[in-house]
Design a protein around this motif. Sequence first.
Motif, mmCIF file in Angstrom:
data_model
loop_
_atom_site.group_PDB
_atom_site.id
_atom_site.type_symbol
_atom_site.label_atom_id
_atom_site.label_comp_id
_atom_site.label_asym_id
_atom_site.label_seq_id
_atom_site.Cartn_x
_atom_site.Cartn_y
_atom_site.Cartn_z
ATOM 1 N N ASP A 156 0.849 -1.189 0.000
ATOM 2 C CA ASP A 156 0.000 0.000 0.000
ATOM 3 C C ASP A 156 0.889 1.245 0.000
ATOM 4 O O ASP A 156 1.447 1.616 1.032
ATOM 5 N N GLU A 157 1.025 1.864 -1.162
ATOM 6 C CA GLU A 157 1.895 3.037 -1.339
ATOM 7 C C GLU A 157 3.245 2.803 -0.649
ATOM 8 O O GLU A 157 3.629 3.559 0.249
ATOM 9 N N PRO A 158 3.969 1.747 -1.066
ATOM 10 C CA PRO A 158 5.128 1.306 -0.274
ATOM 11 C C PRO A 158 6.280 2.291 -0.209
ATOM 12 O O PRO A 158 7.002 2.310 0.777
ATOM 13 N N SER A 159 6.465 3.115 -1.247
ATOM 14 C CA SER A 159 7.652 3.976 -1.185
ATOM 15 C C SER A 159 7.345 5.364 -0.648
ATOM 16 O O SER A 159 8.240 6.203 -0.543
ATOM 17 N N ALA A 160 6.057 5.610 -0.264
ATOM 18 C CA ALA A 160 5.734 6.906 0.346
ATOM 19 C C ALA A 160 6.591 7.034 1.605
ATOM 20 O O ALA A 160 6.754 6.071 2.352
ATOM 21 N N ALA A 161 7.180 8.168 1.824
ATOM 22 C CA ALA A 161 8.041 8.468 2.993
ATOM 23 C C ALA A 161 9.491 8.014 2.822
ATOM 24 O O ALA A 161 10.361 8.440 3.571
ATOM 25 N N LEU A 162 9.762 7.155 1.848
ATOM 26 C CA LEU A 162 11.157 6.715 1.669
ATOM 27 C C LEU A 162 11.968 7.798 0.960
ATOM 28 O O LEU A 162 11.450 8.492 0.077
ATOM 29 N N ASP A 163 13.263 7.913 1.321
ATOM 30 C CA ASP A 163 14.111 8.852 0.589
ATOM 31 C C ASP A 163 14.483 8.239 -0.770
ATOM 32 O O ASP A 163 14.149 7.079 -1.064
ATOM 33 N N LEU A 164 15.166 9.025 -1.589
ATOM 34 C CA LEU A 164 15.419 8.594 -2.973
ATOM 35 C C LEU A 164 16.228 7.300 -3.047
ATOM 36 O O LEU A 164 15.991 6.452 -3.910
ATOM 37 N N VAL A 165 17.179 7.137 -2.110
ATOM 38 C CA VAL A 165 18.018 5.928 -2.111
ATOM 39 C C VAL A 165 17.155 4.690 -1.870
ATOM 40 O O VAL A 165 17.255 3.684 -2.584
ATOM 41 N N PHE A 166 16.263 4.772 -0.877
ATOM 42 C CA PHE A 166 15.472 3.581 -0.542
ATOM 43 C C PHE A 166 14.311 3.378 -1.524
ATOM 44 O O PHE A 166 13.849 2.251 -1.694
ATOM 45 N N LYS A 167 13.862 4.453 -2.166
ATOM 46 C CA LYS A 167 12.880 4.264 -3.257
ATOM 47 C C LYS A 167 13.514 3.361 -4.328
ATOM 48 O O LYS A 167 12.890 2.436 -4.829
ATOM 49 N N GLN A 168 14.797 3.633 -4.641
ATOM 50 C CA GLN A 168 15.504 2.821 -5.639
ATOM 51 C C GLN A 168 15.685 1.392 -5.144
ATOM 52 O O GLN A 168 15.522 0.426 -5.888
ATOM 53 N N GLU A 169 16.066 1.270 -3.856
ATOM 54 C CA GLU A 169 16.289 -0.054 -3.255
ATOM 55 C C GLU A 169 15.008 -0.886 -3.345
ATOM 56 O O GLU A 169 15.036 -2.068 -3.691
ATOM 57 N N LEU A 170 13.875 -0.242 -3.049
ATOM 58 C CA LEU A 170 12.597 -0.951 -3.089
ATOM 59 C C LEU A 170 12.244 -1.344 -4.527
ATOM 60 O O LEU A 170 11.766 -2.455 -4.773
ATOM 61 N N LYS A 171 12.524 -0.445 -5.464
ATOM 62 C CA LYS A 171 12.252 -0.774 -6.870
ATOM 63 C C LYS A 171 13.060 -1.996 -7.288
ATOM 64 O O LYS A 171 12.559 -2.890 -7.979
ATOM 65 N N THR A 172 14.335 -2.021 -6.876
ATOM 66 C CA THR A 172 15.196 -3.174 -7.203
ATOM 67 C C THR A 172 14.596 -4.442 -6.613
ATOM 68 O O THR A 172 14.510 -5.482 -7.281
ATOM 69 N N TYR A 173 14.144 -4.338 -5.354
ATOM 70 C CA TYR A 173 13.570 -5.518 -4.691
ATOM 71 C C TYR A 173 12.329 -5.996 -5.463
ATOM 72 O O TYR A 173 12.155 -7.189 -5.718
ATOM 73 N N ILE A 174 11.481 -5.055 -5.856
ATOM 74 C CA ILE A 174 10.240 -5.402 -6.576
ATOM 75 C C ILE A 174 10.579 -6.107 -7.896
ATOM 76 O O ILE A 174 10.007 -7.157 -8.218
ATOM 77 N N ARG A 175 11.535 -5.542 -8.643
ATOM 78 C CA ARG A 175 11.904 -6.149 -9.938
ATOM 79 C C ARG A 175 12.408 -7.583 -9.735
ATOM 80 O O ARG A 175 12.014 -8.499 -10.451
ATOM 81 N N GLU A 176 13.287 -7.762 -8.728
ATOM 82 C CA GLU A 176 13.856 -9.098 -8.500
ATOM 83 C C GLU A 176 12.780 -10.076 -8.021
ATOM 84 O O GLU A 176 12.776 -11.238 -8.402
ATOM 85 N N PHE A 177 11.866 -9.569 -7.177
ATOM 86 C CA PHE A 177 10.815 -10.420 -6.622
ATOM 87 C C PHE A 177 9.936 -10.991 -7.741
ATOM 88 O O PHE A 177 9.642 -12.188 -7.759
ATOM 89 N N VAL A 178 9.534 -10.134 -8.680
ATOM 90 C CA VAL A 178 8.672 -10.637 -9.761
ATOM 91 C C VAL A 178 9.456 -11.491 -10.759
ATOM 92 O O VAL A 178 8.928 -12.455 -11.308
ATOM 93 N N GLN A 179 10.748 -11.153 -10.941
ATOM 94 C CA GLN A 179 11.567 -11.994 -11.836
ATOM 95 C C GLN A 179 11.660 -13.427 -11.308
ATOM 96 O O GLN A 179 11.755 -14.375 -12.070
ATOM 97 N N LYS A 180 11.616 -13.561 -9.959
ATOM 98 C CA LYS A 180 11.690 -14.908 -9.356
ATOM 99 C C LYS A 180 10.322 -15.591 -9.320
ATOM 100 O O LYS A 180 10.159 -16.649 -8.731
ATOM 101 N N GLY A 181 9.294 -14.931 -9.894
ATOM 102 C CA GLY A 181 7.976 -15.577 -9.977
ATOM 103 C C GLY A 181 6.965 -15.108 -8.951
ATOM 104 O O GLY A 181 5.845 -15.607 -8.909
ATOM 105 N N GLY A 182 7.358 -14.155 -8.091
ATOM 106 C CA GLY A 182 6.422 -13.642 -7.092
ATOM 107 C C GLY A 182 5.353 -12.770 -7.742
ATOM 108 O O GLY A 182 5.515 -12.310 -8.876
ATOM 109 N N SER A 183 4.256 -12.560 -7.021
ATOM 110 C CA SER A 183 3.176 -11.694 -7.510
ATOM 111 C C SER A 183 3.041 -10.503 -6.574
ATOM 112 O O SER A 183 3.083 -10.677 -5.357
ATOM 113 N N ILE A 184 2.851 -9.344 -7.168
ATOM 114 C CA ILE A 184 2.696 -8.133 -6.353
ATOM 115 C C ILE A 184 1.408 -7.415 -6.736
ATOM 116 O O ILE A 184 1.103 -7.259 -7.918
ATOM 117 N N LEU A 185 0.666 -7.008 -5.712
ATOM 118 C CA LEU A 185 -0.470 -6.121 -5.910
ATOM 119 C C LEU A 185 -0.126 -4.841 -5.156
ATOM 120 O O LEU A 185 0.094 -4.875 -3.937
#
Length: 226
Positions: A156-185
């Motif tokens: 639920d709006e996961p990167s709200a409040a995160l600074d720019l570094v952690f917004k990127q970190e979270l994006k990386t995590y999301i990309r890797e998570f779905v590449q491994k077959g996970g599902s995200i809503l």
Amino acid sequence: MELEIRELQKRYGKKQVLRKVSLTAGEGKCTGIIGANGCGKSTLLRVLAGVEKADDGEIFLGGKQIENPSRQMAKYAGYIPQESALMPELTVADNLKLWASFGNYKENGRRLESLCVQFKIKEFCKERVKNLSGGMEKRVNIVCALLHGPMVLLMDEPSAALDLVFKQELKTYIREFVQKGGSILLSSHDEGELALCHSLWAIKEGVAHKVPEGLSIEEISEKYIG
Ligand SMILES: Nc1ncnc2c1ncn2[C@@H]1O[C@H](COP(=O)(O)OP(=O)(O)OP(=O)(O)O)[C@@H](O)[C@H]1O
């Protein structure tokens, strides 16, 4: 693991927030939920996370119906709420230990180590949660949601409040998570987060509409939000 929702309904008192919400979040895909403030995005995610009970409708995970969301979704899904799920009086370390104790403590502990490095939690582990900044607290909430190695993420709006570094970190995590077959809503108002999504659903007047590919932000806003 595919997440499918059929005709989910939820009301608060006389207010019917979700009328008949049906949508699918595919395996290995990041699926976005958009819509005007107050349209019911957080309500939908809370119901899917099992934090609140739907009035009607069905939830399927990997093709199997979920009969008891509060138990089964806690097992298979990681939920990052808009608000915090932490105990404010406890330290960060104690909150993390508590979350790690749900499920396999040894495996969760291993994941905890690497997540604390990725989201740089160690430097404020001894702080009480009530003394953290909004972004620091969000990082701890993210780690808690990922600790048990979920196959589905409800964000639920996961990167709200995160600074720019952690917004990127979270994006990386999301990309890797779905590449491994996970599902995200993922519910979001943020163009950067929405750019990660393979498909979008818009909630309007309590119903989910699949957003056709190729629409501009202006067209989406006009059709589904304004
Ligand atoms: N616990 C509650 N009791 C009563 N009404 C509620 C409750 N939670 C949410 N609502 C109402 O349900 C509607 C949907 O709220 P929700 O938080 O799901 O919207 P949202 O789409 O996530 O909004 P935003 O984009 O602002 O985060 C709103 O009208 C809200 O006031």
